[in-house]
Design an enzyme around this catalytic site. Structure first.
Site, PDB file in Angstrom:
ATOM      1  N   TYR A  51       0.849  -1.201   0.000  1.00 25.49           N
ATOM      2  CA  TYR A  51       0.000   0.000   0.000  1.00 25.49           C
ATOM      3  C   TYR A  51       0.881   1.246   0.000  1.00 25.49           C
ATOM      4  CZ  TYR A  51      -3.665  -3.223   1.795  1.00 25.49           C
ATOM      5  OH  TYR A  51      -4.546  -4.264   1.993  1.00 25.49           O
ATOM      6  N   HIS A 121       0.079 -12.274   2.030  1.00 26.58           N
ATOM      7  CA  HIS A 121      -0.984 -11.472   1.414  1.00 26.58           C
ATOM      8  C   HIS A 121      -1.749 -12.248   0.347  1.00 26.58           C
ATOM      9  CE1 HIS A 121      -1.996  -7.050   0.115  1.00 26.58           C
ATOM     10  NE2 HIS A 121      -3.077  -7.782   0.263  1.00 26.58           N
ATOM     11  N   GLY A 216     -24.523   2.705   2.074  1.00 22.96           N
ATOM     12  CA  GLY A 216     -25.785   3.271   1.605  1.00 22.96           C
ATOM     13  C   GLY A 216     -25.613   4.467   0.697  1.00 22.96           C
TER      14      GLY A 216
END
Length: 317
Positions: A51, A121, A216
């Site tokens: 990352y 990973h 949402g």
């Protein structure tokens, strides 16, 4: 607090995802999110050495570096840090030598003496699994890693890893990190949870909020037009079936004064073997929902309602 499998790690039942640090959250924003998470009771951080190598101008390790600088600046007590190996551009794969070098590089970026939880990973079938298992075991023996875990492994390979670890007399994995949420259930529930139950492992699921869909934010089948980095991942779930799940989450959440996101995380925590879902926040304003999701307890009937409404949603890769 919840225990990570057979380990001595007791953590807040939600892990803050570090994938956005150095990507959609710069250093200052990341520090603010980390501060808010810990101030709210959080203590479990998840990152990876890769990352965020996919960002133009980045080379990998940016998230670990930010977390390391934050740890050095704040010196928090009892924060548990998990990171992963196999995808950093300079440390690809799971050969024994690579695992060692990658772990040492992660330790340097994080500025810690030991990695609390170290994941393989992605499976690397080009390397004999025995070599990888032995390398992870040696890191534990040498005190560079507290506990071993695996991410994105099949049930068969997890079972094989455990068998090799037992034969070699090295540390077993204590956790599994799969892609698991209300719109991606089938494979995990049919294969991963049974093997976790068999060996006393826990799940620390990623994509817990389906790239933001389960907040949402996307309330129509027209979500494909979104252009943000995460929206494209969420848009594929904005189907009629997916939106029925959102409606059910909203209805149940209203019973508790909780958001759709918090309710979705609460459902995930209620599943067998799940210890701490991973969810990320790029702004401080997003942190309270994550913290609430770690504390909300749904009734058995509410869990079953969500099970039913999401039962026939096809699993998406």
């Amino acid at each position: 607090m919840t225990r990570i499998g057979t380990s001595d790690l007791n953590v807040f039942p939600l892990s803050l995802g570090g994938n956005v640090f150095g990507w959609t959250a710069d250093r200052d924003a990341s520090f603010a999110v980390l501060d808010a998470f810990v101030a709210g009771g959080g203590d479990f951080l998840d990152t990876a050495d890769s990352y965020s190598s996919w960002v133009p101008g980045n080379s990998g390790g940016e998230s670990e570096t930010i977390i390391g600088e934050w740890l050095a600046s704040r010196r928090p007590s009892d924060v548990v840090v998990a990171t992963k190996v196999s995808q950093h551009p300079d440390f690809r794969g799971l050969s024994g030598a690579n695992v060692r070098k990658a772990a040492e590089a992660s330790l340097a970026r994080l500025g810690v003496d030991a990695i609390d939880l170290y994941y393989a990973h992605f499976d690397d079938e080009s390397v004999p699994l025995e070599e990888t298992v032995a390398a992870f075991g040696q890191l534990v023996t040498d005190g560079l890693v507290g506990h071993v875990a695996v991410s994105n492994y099949t049930a068969e390979r997890i079972r094989e890893w455990v068998g090799i670890a037992d034969r070699l007399g090295v540390a077993r994995p204590v956790a599994v990190q799969p892609h698991y949420n209300l719109v991606h259930r089938n494979v995990v529930e049919e294969t991963i949870i049974p093997v976790a139950q068999e060996f006393g492992l826990v799940l620390v699921p990623y994509y817990s909020l389906a790239s933001g869909f389960l907040t949402g934010k996307y309330r129509s089948t027209d979500a494909a037009g979104q252009e943000s980095p995460r929206a494209q991942g969420a848009a594929k779930y904005a189907t009629d079936a997916g939106l029925r799940i959102i409606d059910a989450l909203e209805e149940i959440g209203q019973n508790h004064g909780a958001s759709i996101a918090a309710t979705s995380l609460a459902w995930l925590r209620a599943q067998p073997t799940v210890a701490a879902p991973i969810a990320s926040a790029r702004t401080v304003e997003q942190v309270p929902d994550l913290l609430a999701g770690a504390r909300l307890e749904l009734t058995a009937d509410e869990v079953e309602q969500l099970n039913r409404v999401s039962e026939w949603t096809p699993a998406q890769a």
